[in-house]
Design an enzyme around this catalytic site. Sequence first.
Site, short mmCIF file in Angstrom:
data_model
loop_
_atom_site.label_atom_id
_atom_site.label_comp_id
_atom_site.label_asym_id
_atom_site.label_seq_id
_atom_site.Cartn_x
_atom_site.Cartn_y
_atom_site.Cartn_z
CD GLN A 110 24.11 -23.80 0.08
OE1 GLN A 110 23.48 -24.73 -0.39
NE2 GLN A 110 23.57 -22.61 0.30
CG HIS A 186 21.81 -24.15 2.82
ND1 HIS A 186 20.96 -23.11 3.11
CD2 HIS A 186 21.24 -24.82 1.79
CE1 HIS A 186 19.91 -23.16 2.28
NE2 HIS A 186 20.06 -24.17 1.47
CG HIS A 189 15.99 -21.49 1.23
ND1 HIS A 189 16.59 -21.68 0.01
CD2 HIS A 189 15.51 -20.21 1.21
CE1 HIS A 189 16.49 -20.57 -0.72
NE2 HIS A 189 15.84 -19.67 -0.01
CE1 TYR A 191 16.20 -28.01 3.19
CE2 TYR A 191 17.09 -25.96 2.32
CZ TYR A 191 16.32 -27.10 2.16
OH TYR A 191 15.65 -27.31 0.99
NE ARG A 238 21.56 -18.55 -1.39
CZ ARG A 238 20.62 -18.96 -2.25
NH1 ARG A 238 20.01 -20.11 -2.05
NH2 ARG A 238 20.31 -18.25 -3.30
N GLY A 327 20.17 -17.70 -9.94
CA GLY A 327 19.90 -19.13 -9.91
C GLY A 327 19.32 -19.63 -11.21
NE ARG A 328 12.86 -19.58 -12.22
CZ ARG A 328 11.88 -20.47 -12.13
NH1 ARG A 328 11.68 -21.16 -11.04
NH2 ARG A 328 11.08 -20.65 -13.16
C1 8OZ Z 1 15.09 -26.71 -4.22
C2 8OZ Z 1 14.86 -28.07 -4.07
C3 8OZ Z 1 15.52 -28.74 -3.07
C4 8OZ Z 1 16.38 -28.09 -2.22
C5 8OZ Z 1 17.23 -24.65 -1.00
C6 8OZ Z 1 18.68 -26.57 -1.10
O1 8OZ Z 1 16.11 -24.17 -1.16
C7 8OZ Z 1 17.54 -26.00 -1.48
C8 8OZ Z 1 16.60 -26.71 -2.38
C9 8OZ Z 1 15.94 -26.04 -3.39
O2 8OZ Z 1 18.12 -24.00 -0.44
#
Ligand code: 8OZ
Length: 378
Positions: A110, A186, A189, A191, A238, A327-328
């Site tokens: 990723q 990515h 979220h 970013y 994603r 994930g988890r």
């Molecule tokens: C949790 C903590 C830090 C980064 C994401 C890359 O949410 C993350 C991330 C998740 O996609």
Amino acid sequence: MSHSGALPSPSLPALFTPFRLGDLELKNRVVMAPLTRNRANKHDDAPNALNVEYYRQRAGAGLIITEATQISQQGQGYIWTPGIYRDEHIAGWKTVTDAVHAAGGVIFMQLWHVGRVSHLSLQPGNQPPVAPSALQAKTKTYIESGFAEVSEPRALRLDEIPGIVADFVRGAQNAKAAGFDGVELHGAHGYLLDQFLRDGSNKRDDAYGGSIANRARLTLEVVDAVTKVFPKERVGIRISPVSPANDARDRNPQEVFGYLVQELDRRGIGFIHVVEGATREARDYLPFDYQALRKAFRGAYIANNGFTRALAVETVAKGEADLVAFGRLFIANPDLPERLRLDAPLNEPDAATFYGGDAKGYTDYPALGRPAGAPVAG
Ligand code: 8OZ
């Protein structure tokens, strides 16, 4: 509610059957989601032997997507996340891909640029992080001293945008040199790519802001460039259309992501990986028609977010997703696909050891019938 009693029940749910992703044969449809774990080398952000063991243990996944990996120092937003922009990073990741391949796995990297979700202390020369617009996100990151508010960003100049695309290209080239089977961008979220996509963070008035086509431009330029490094089927993205993670907001996500996915379909990339709902919250946090994205896209659809075994089995059986990313559950169960197939009990993840630390809560979760830390495969 389950309809399974009324449906013909094949001996093996489709979730546990192979899937063809371009020219790659995935051995099942259970994907290891990208998971930030903050355990790269402290001195150079390269992966190390502990990271190799962690990924090797999870090679039973149909597809592993690595933790988010910064394409440049500017793209880093948290302490001790791995990079893919120096020779040491390539060499470290090569030891990961070799181990996963030897154990029969398939692994994509990723590629990550955090944009404004960063802190001065992580940036080159302690300069402000970059973003589409100079708007500080209401979110926290973690740095060496612990949690911290993200720093105020500066807006990228128009003439800097080709450099961002070039950093993604270098990341993809380096991922290829490190032996990865493909890459996932990515775009989720909150970013950098997501910051450009959404009107809550993108107030630009140039070719990269305003209309939906303009806001999607950077992501699509990155896709166009990276699909010249890897075959297009080996590139995925994603997205998290309604997630408010890291202060991501848009007035019309259905339209934004509808446009984006239509353009991704035209480009023929391998998959879209969709975080359905809000991170760590209910799937139905906001109304959104995920199946509209699935229908608009001829490549593979990876669904993610809080899937249980039952929901994943049903979702793939009904054709609502090709693959499901966990994930988890993958943090706590190195042999998750096997456990799900057998409907065996699952280990509980320990949130205290998610981010940073050592082998504890990382490589010491037991596989079925094996003591904690014992080899899973090979
Ligand atoms: C949790 C903590 C830090 C980064 C994401 C890359 O949410 C993350 C991330 C998740 O996609």
